[in-house]
Design a protein around this motif. Structure first.
Motif, mmCIF file in Angstrom:
data_model
loop_
_atom_site.group_PDB
_atom_site.id
_atom_site.type_symbol
_atom_site.label_atom_id
_atom_site.label_comp_id
_atom_site.label_asym_id
_atom_site.label_seq_id
_atom_site.Cartn_x
_atom_site.Cartn_y
_atom_site.Cartn_z
ATOM 1 N N TYR A 5 0.773 -1.138 0.041
ATOM 2 C CA TYR A 5 0.009 -0.078 -0.028
ATOM 3 C C TYR A 5 0.894 1.317 0.113
ATOM 4 C CZ TYR A 5 -3.595 3.410 1.351
ATOM 5 O OH TYR A 5 -4.418 4.325 1.356
ATOM 6 N N LYS A 6 1.765 1.179 0.873
ATOM 7 C CA LYS A 6 2.748 2.441 0.952
ATOM 8 C C LYS A 6 3.409 2.795 -0.253
ATOM 9 C CE LYS A 6 3.832 2.209 5.902
ATOM 10 N NZ LYS A 6 5.004 1.977 6.891
ATOM 11 N N GLU A 7 3.831 1.868 -1.008
ATOM 12 C CA GLU A 7 4.547 2.156 -2.293
ATOM 13 C C GLU A 7 3.537 2.387 -3.523
ATOM 14 O OE1 GLU A 7 7.386 -0.992 -2.651
ATOM 15 O OE2 GLU A 7 8.241 -0.793 -0.852
ATOM 16 N N ASP A 8 2.111 1.876 -3.331
ATOM 17 C CA ASP A 8 1.158 1.952 -4.033
ATOM 18 C C ASP A 8 1.641 1.039 -5.268
ATOM 19 O OD1 ASP A 8 -1.497 2.492 -4.797
ATOM 20 O OD2 ASP A 8 -0.929 4.177 -5.809
ATOM 21 N N ARG A 9 1.915 -0.225 -5.076
ATOM 22 C CA ARG A 9 2.662 -1.133 -6.077
ATOM 23 C C ARG A 9 1.615 -1.483 -6.946
ATOM 24 N NH1 ARG A 9 4.927 -5.528 -2.748
ATOM 25 N NH2 ARG A 9 6.226 -3.805 -1.839
ATOM 26 N N ILE A 10 0.318 -1.813 -6.636
ATOM 27 C CA ILE A 10 -0.472 -2.387 -7.453
ATOM 28 C C ILE A 10 -1.935 -1.395 -7.588
ATOM 29 C CG2 ILE A 10 0.120 -4.653 -7.282
ATOM 30 C CD1 ILE A 10 -2.417 -5.249 -5.464
ATOM 31 N N GLY A 11 -1.659 -0.288 -7.048
ATOM 32 C CA GLY A 11 -2.877 0.868 -7.143
ATOM 33 C C GLY A 11 -3.958 0.691 -5.876
ATOM 34 N N LEU A 12 -3.639 0.220 -4.651
ATOM 35 C CA LEU A 12 -4.505 -0.028 -3.649
ATOM 36 C C LEU A 12 -4.616 1.619 -3.212
ATOM 37 C CD1 LEU A 12 -3.396 -3.052 -1.685
ATOM 38 C CD2 LEU A 12 -5.289 -2.677 -3.231
ATOM 39 N N ARG A 13 -3.415 2.246 -3.181
ATOM 40 C CA ARG A 13 -3.483 3.651 -2.367
ATOM 41 C C ARG A 13 -4.399 4.613 -3.253
ATOM 42 N NH1 ARG A 13 2.005 6.206 -0.982
ATOM 43 N NH2 ARG A 13 2.075 6.706 -2.940
ATOM 44 N N LYS A 14 -4.258 4.387 -4.865
ATOM 45 C CA LYS A 14 -4.891 5.224 -5.463
ATOM 46 C C LYS A 14 -6.440 4.779 -5.398
ATOM 47 C CE LYS A 14 -5.457 8.252 -9.199
ATOM 48 N NZ LYS A 14 -5.200 9.565 -9.091
ATOM 49 N N LEU A 15 -6.692 3.679 -5.374
ATOM 50 C CA LEU A 15 -8.167 3.305 -5.398
ATOM 51 C C LEU A 15 -8.783 3.893 -4.202
ATOM 52 C CD1 LEU A 15 -7.885 -0.459 -6.635
ATOM 53 C CD2 LEU A 15 -9.211 1.343 -7.501
ATOM 54 N N ASN A 16 -7.943 3.588 -2.828
ATOM 55 C CA ASN A 16 -8.471 4.295 -1.710
ATOM 56 C C ASN A 16 -8.742 5.707 -1.878
ATOM 57 O OD1 ASN A 16 -9.185 3.855 1.102
ATOM 58 N ND2 ASN A 16 -7.348 5.020 1.593
ATOM 59 N N ASP A 17 -7.741 6.519 -2.113
ATOM 60 C CA ASP A 17 -7.740 7.945 -2.461
ATOM 61 C C ASP A 17 -9.087 8.434 -3.159
ATOM 62 O OD1 ASP A 17 -5.438 8.176 -0.983
ATOM 63 O OD2 ASP A 17 -4.194 8.479 -2.359
ATOM 64 N N THR A 18 -9.318 7.558 -4.157
ATOM 65 C CA THR A 18 -10.688 7.852 -5.080
ATOM 66 C C THR A 18 -11.853 7.418 -4.517
ATOM 67 O OG1 THR A 18 -9.792 6.158 -6.768
ATOM 68 C CG2 THR A 18 -9.245 8.319 -7.048
ATOM 69 N N GLY A 19 -11.932 6.732 -3.502
ATOM 70 C CA GLY A 19 -12.869 6.103 -2.666
ATOM 71 C C GLY A 19 -13.562 5.059 -3.408
ATOM 72 N N ARG A 20 -12.634 4.281 -4.074
ATOM 73 C CA ARG A 20 -13.065 2.926 -4.643
ATOM 74 C C ARG A 20 -12.595 1.639 -3.887
ATOM 75 N NH1 ARG A 20 -10.505 3.128 -10.353
ATOM 76 N NH2 ARG A 20 -9.090 4.740 -9.594
ATOM 77 N N LEU A 21 -11.826 1.820 -3.005
ATOM 78 C CA LEU A 21 -11.496 0.713 -2.096
ATOM 79 C C LEU A 21 -12.266 0.521 -1.062
ATOM 80 C CD1 LEU A 21 -9.434 -1.522 -1.661
ATOM 81 C CD2 LEU A 21 -8.168 0.062 -0.539
ATOM 82 N N HIS A 22 -13.009 -0.348 -0.884
ATOM 83 C CA HIS A 22 -14.074 -0.761 0.345
ATOM 84 C C HIS A 22 -13.813 -1.920 1.207
ATOM 85 C CE1 HIS A 22 -16.492 2.135 -1.937
ATOM 86 N NE2 HIS A 22 -16.103 1.569 -3.112
ATOM 87 N N PHE A 23 -13.887 -1.756 2.629
ATOM 88 C CA PHE A 23 -13.627 -2.778 3.592
ATOM 89 C C PHE A 23 -14.972 -3.229 4.357
ATOM 90 C CE2 PHE A 23 -9.935 -0.142 2.984
ATOM 91 C CZ PHE A 23 -8.783 -1.244 2.712
ATOM 92 N N LEU A 24 -15.412 -4.519 3.982
ATOM 93 C CA LEU A 24 -16.625 -4.825 4.867
ATOM 94 C C LEU A 24 -16.105 -6.089 5.798
ATOM 95 C CD1 LEU A 24 -19.000 -5.096 1.848
ATOM 96 C CD2 LEU A 24 -18.661 -3.264 3.174
ATOM 97 N N GLY A 25 -16.638 -6.044 7.000
ATOM 98 C CA GLY A 25 -16.501 -7.130 7.901
ATOM 99 C C GLY A 25 -17.782 -7.953 8.354
ATOM 100 N N ILE A 26 -17.592 -9.265 8.454
ATOM 101 C CA ILE A 26 -18.566 -10.131 8.916
ATOM 102 C C ILE A 26 -18.086 -10.753 10.049
ATOM 103 C CG2 ILE A 26 -20.048 -12.052 8.367
ATOM 104 C CD1 ILE A 26 -19.863 -11.215 5.313
#
Length: 262
Positions: free
Chosen positions: A219-240
């Motif tokens: 995430y820190k290096e944004d190697r695969i785009g996770l940080r970008k997805l999060n910054d643009t509101g497209r990364l979602h965490f759901l817990g069960i």
């Protein structure tokens, strides 16, 4: 793993439930192999890279998916479908919903947590001894005590997580998603660590203390785009609050169908 595309008690039931709640929708449950028996066996024995190639061909040849599709992967299907998104951008995957997928891999035997007893650690050592010699096991076995060996010899996970130098457009392809939805089972006794379902994992050099996605180099290096997805509101965490893949249909409807498929 241990299931098939069309089991009326599992994948078949999910397919029917989605169709019931979204009348007229086209749902395809992917079969790997020529029949249900082969599909079940391949979940255990077929190299995931071969599975992904087969899935990419099936998706590309399905005219109903030509303009795009939503993907839902259960357990290992979560990271396998992420591999599809990263390697096969045509047809375009729109929403990727990972239900219990192990995106940073696993380091533990089902129902045997590392902090439970010495026996569990002994089992880990036995698995470690041959993990990267066995092609199937090396797909997403991640040994935090041998990070460099994992990066070098992992046949799948280290590749799609860009743990090695690569010029492949995995990051660019994943960033084409509208949403990446990560479902974690808070009482999971099958996946160790369960935080892998949210891109967390054990800190290097040991198998007890866990880091979160926010602390991970991925995430820190944004190697695969996770940080970008999060910054643009497209990364979602759901817990069960349940064990692995223990989902109530009402929860699935409210949190998955209504929010991301409708």
């Amino acid at each position: 793993m241990g299931d098939s595309c069309c089991n009326p008690m599992s994948m078949g039931a999910i397919k029917t439930y989605i169709e019931k709640n979204l009348p007229g929708i086209y749902v395809r449950s992917l079969m790997i192999g020529a029949n249900v028996i082969e599909d079940t066996e391949n979940g255990f024995l077929m190299n995931v890279n071969d599975q992904i190639r087969e899935v990419c061909k099936k998706l590309a040849s399905d005219e109903k998916l030509a303009k795009g599709y939503n993907a839902i992967g259960f357990s290992q299907g979560g990271q396998f479908l992420r591999g599809v998104a990263q390697r096969c951008p045509v047809p375009p995957m729109q929403n990727l919903i990972s239900v219990g997928g192990q995106h940073q891999g696993i380091y533990g035997f089902p129902h045997c947590p590392g902090n439970n007893s010495t026996i569990c650690d002994m089992i880990r050592k036995l698995l470690n001894s041959g993990a990267y010699l066995n092609v199937v096991q090396a797909e997403y076995w991640h040994d935090p005590l041998q990070e460099e060996e994992y990066k070098e010899k992992s046949v799948f996970l280290a590749d799609i997580n860009l743990e090695r130098p690569s010029k492949l457009p995995y990051k660019e392809n994943l960033l084409q998603l509208k949403n990446l939805v990560l479902v974690k089972f808070n009482k999971d006794t099958m996946v160790y660590p369960k935080e892998s379902e949210w891109f967390g994992f054990y800190k290097p050099g040991q198998g007890k203390e866990v880091y979160s996605i926010w602390e991970s180099p991925l995430y820190k290096e944004d190697r695969i785009g996770l940080r970008k997805l999060n910054d643009t509101g497209r990364l979602h965490f759901l817990g069960i609050d349940g064990d692995h893949l223990k989902i109530k249909l009402e929860w699935f409807k409210e949190n998955i169908i209504e929010r991301f498929l409708k």
